[in-house]
Write a protein that holds these residues in place. Structure first.
Motif, PDB file in Angstrom:
ATOM      1  N   ARG A 183      64.344  88.345 -34.178  1.00 35.38           N
ATOM      2  CA  ARG A 183      64.518  86.917 -34.017  1.00 35.38           C
ATOM      3  C   ARG A 183      65.986  86.544 -34.206  1.00 35.38           C
ATOM      4  O   ARG A 183      66.780  87.328 -34.716  1.00 35.38           O
ATOM      5  CB  ARG A 183      63.643  86.147 -35.018  1.00 35.38           C
ATOM      6  CG  ARG A 183      63.929  86.454 -36.465  1.00 35.38           C
ATOM      7  CD  ARG A 183      62.746  86.081 -37.353  1.00 35.38           C
ATOM      8  NE  ARG A 183      63.090  86.108 -38.765  1.00 35.38           N
ATOM      9  CZ  ARG A 183      63.233  87.222 -39.475  1.00 35.38           C
ATOM     10  NH1 ARG A 183      63.109  88.397 -38.905  1.00 35.38           N
ATOM     11  NH2 ARG A 183      63.522  87.148 -40.760  1.00 35.38           N
ATOM     12  N   LYS A 242      58.622  89.938 -25.899  1.00 32.13           N
ATOM     13  CA  LYS A 242      59.082  89.282 -27.123  1.00 32.13           C
ATOM     14  C   LYS A 242      57.863  88.842 -27.922  1.00 32.13           C
ATOM     15  O   LYS A 242      57.091  87.984 -27.470  1.00 32.13           O
ATOM     16  CB  LYS A 242      59.960  88.087 -26.779  1.00 32.13           C
ATOM     17  CG  LYS A 242      60.575  87.425 -28.011  1.00 32.13           C
ATOM     18  CD  LYS A 242      61.601  86.382 -27.629  1.00 32.13           C
ATOM     19  CE  LYS A 242      62.243  85.770 -28.876  1.00 32.13           C
ATOM     20  NZ  LYS A 242      62.999  86.763 -29.669  1.00 32.13           N
ATOM     21  N   GLU A 296      56.522  86.807 -30.783  1.00 33.67           N
ATOM     22  CA  GLU A 296      56.989  85.672 -31.581  1.00 33.67           C
ATOM     23  C   GLU A 296      55.906  85.194 -32.532  1.00 33.67           C
ATOM     24  O   GLU A 296      54.708  85.337 -32.241  1.00 33.67           O
ATOM     25  CB  GLU A 296      57.383  84.512 -30.664  1.00 33.67           C
ATOM     26  CG  GLU A 296      58.459  84.858 -29.642  1.00 33.67           C
ATOM     27  CD  GLU A 296      58.909  83.633 -28.857  1.00 33.67           C
ATOM     28  OE1 GLU A 296      59.481  82.716 -29.465  1.00 33.67           O
ATOM     29  OE2 GLU A 296      58.682  83.603 -27.627  1.00 33.67           O
ATOM     30  N   ASP A 334      60.253  81.846 -31.994  1.00 29.29           N
ATOM     31  CA  ASP A 334      61.519  82.310 -32.571  1.00 29.29           C
ATOM     32  C   ASP A 334      62.297  81.110 -33.104  1.00 29.29           C
ATOM     33  O   ASP A 334      62.282  80.017 -32.520  1.00 29.29           O
ATOM     34  CB  ASP A 334      62.318  83.024 -31.470  1.00 29.29           C
ATOM     35  CG  ASP A 334      63.572  83.724 -31.980  1.00 29.29           C
ATOM     36  OD1 ASP A 334      64.271  83.170 -32.855  1.00 29.29           O
ATOM     37  OD2 ASP A 334      63.864  84.818 -31.482  1.00 29.29           O
TER      38      ASP A 334
END
Length: 377
Positions: free
Chosen positions: A14, A34, A36, A41
């Motif tokens: 992050r 990604k 999250e 993030d």
């Protein structure tokens, strides 16, 4: 096909160092997912914003896909483990020990997937007495020695004008991952990469390290000039500052001819680089007696004709314009950011042109397709 086509990267990182690392991998074809937290993030909530979208987040997470997982939720954790089973690379930048507590530490993930390149980026590394300390770019710059040698001699220590410690750690991370993938191709084995921001920043300071090694005295600030070579710095023209760099005697003689003072070539103060550096204020005054009579543009042009390296001090927009033809910049494809300039990795690969435009992932927008593509849905 791009160099990393077919390589699957799980990005648990992050903010900056880790996301920059994985964005470089995405630039050259890796499938970067990604992962999250449910609220996204942290950089999704940092400005500047355009129509509610963080431009900062978009710059760091170009061409990735997003899936939201709560690693404190057993079902979501099992989903992540399944993704790990099919990943080539995992990147995290939790404080050391946090990944283990969440059930996604290096030992456990490598036990599940022995071919995994597990990459940890932290302020001070996974070992040592400082490993548990929190770190931000400013703290690392201060502790690395770079601030002590940046700024005017009579001024205070000065940070570099970008989060260079974070970015350098991310850059080393992408380099190390590519090297580890090559090694895995030979051995079939993955490994745990331990990257510390402080290590990365210290490793950059080759000139300063040579000065320290030579006489044991830590180097200090010298302003906008080179610490061991003269003339090599910023000089004032009639309208703006300009940079001149005459790093050897032949080039310096060309500079003396340019400013109409070839008679100084054999003067003891000007004869060698060491002497010029010892008398830097006098050398500067001689050069600026000429540069101050000309515009910065004319100084750069005339220096170029004489074979003396020179350049203007550009703002960021001017810098972007000067490299646009090289493919370093592209543009975003996003309802809020459509057409806005995007940065990307700067290397020109002969076999694969720069991709354009860059996409920006909405939070959890790719859950279904990621689970399908990674064959767990």
């Amino acid at each position: 096909m791009p160099a990393l086509s077919g390589i699957r990267v799980l990005d648990l990182s992050r903010v900056l160092a880790g996301p920059f690392c994985t964005s470089l991998l995405a630039d050259i074809g890796a499938d970067v997912v990604k992962v999250e937290p449910p609220n996204g993030d942290d950089t999704r909530h940092l400005g500047p914003f355009v129509e509610g979208m963080s431009v900062y987040f978009a710059m760091l997470n170009r061409d990735k896909r997003s899936i939201a997982l709560d690693l404190k939720n057993d079902e979501d954790l099992r989903t992540l483990w399944s993704l790990v089973d099919r990943a080539d690379v995992l990147v995290e930048n939790f404080r050391p020990g946090v990944a283990d507590r969440l059930g996604v530490g290096a030992e456990a993930m490598l036990a599940r997937n022995p071919g995994l390149i597990y990459t940890s980026i932290s302020g001070f590394g996974q070992t040592g007495e400082m490993s548990a300390r929190p770190a931000y770019d400013l703290i690392i710059q201060a502790m690395s020695g770079i601030m002590e040698t940046t700024g005017r001699a009579d001024g205070e220590p000065t940070k570099v004008g970008e989060s260079i410690a974070d970015l350098q750690a991310g850059l080393y991370g992408s380099w190390a991952i590519c090297a580890a993938l090559v090694e895995r191709g030979r051995t079939g084995r993955g490994q745990h990469l331990d990257i510390a921001m402080l290590d990365a920043m210290v490793s950059l300071q080759l000139t300063n390290a040579s000065l320290l090694a030579a006489d044991g005295t830590p180097p200090t600030r010298v302003g906008n000039r080179h610490p061991v070579s003269t003339p090599f710095g910023v000089y004032q023209a009639a309208d703006a500052p300009v940079v001149l760099a005459a790093a050897n005697d032949r080039t310096f003689q060309n500079l003396l001819a340019l400013i109409g003072r070839p008679d100084l070539a054999d003067h003891p103060t000007y004869r060698t680089d060491e002497a010029r550096t010892a008398h830097e204020p006098e050398v500067r005054a001689t050069i600026e007696s000429w540069t101050r009579q000309h515009s910065a543009a004319d100084v750069v042009a005339l220096a170029g004709q004489q074979g003396v390296p020179a350049g203007p001090v550009q703002d960021l927009q001017q810098a972007l314009d000067s490299v646009r033809h090289r493919g370093v910049t592209g543009h975003f494809q996003h309802p809020a950011l459509d057409g806005m300039t995007a940065l990307r990795q700067p290397v020109a690969f002969q076999n694969t042109p720069h991709a354009s435009p860059s996409t920006t992932p909405e939070l959890d927008a790719h859950r279904a397709e990621v689970l399908h593509d990674w064959t767990i849905g």
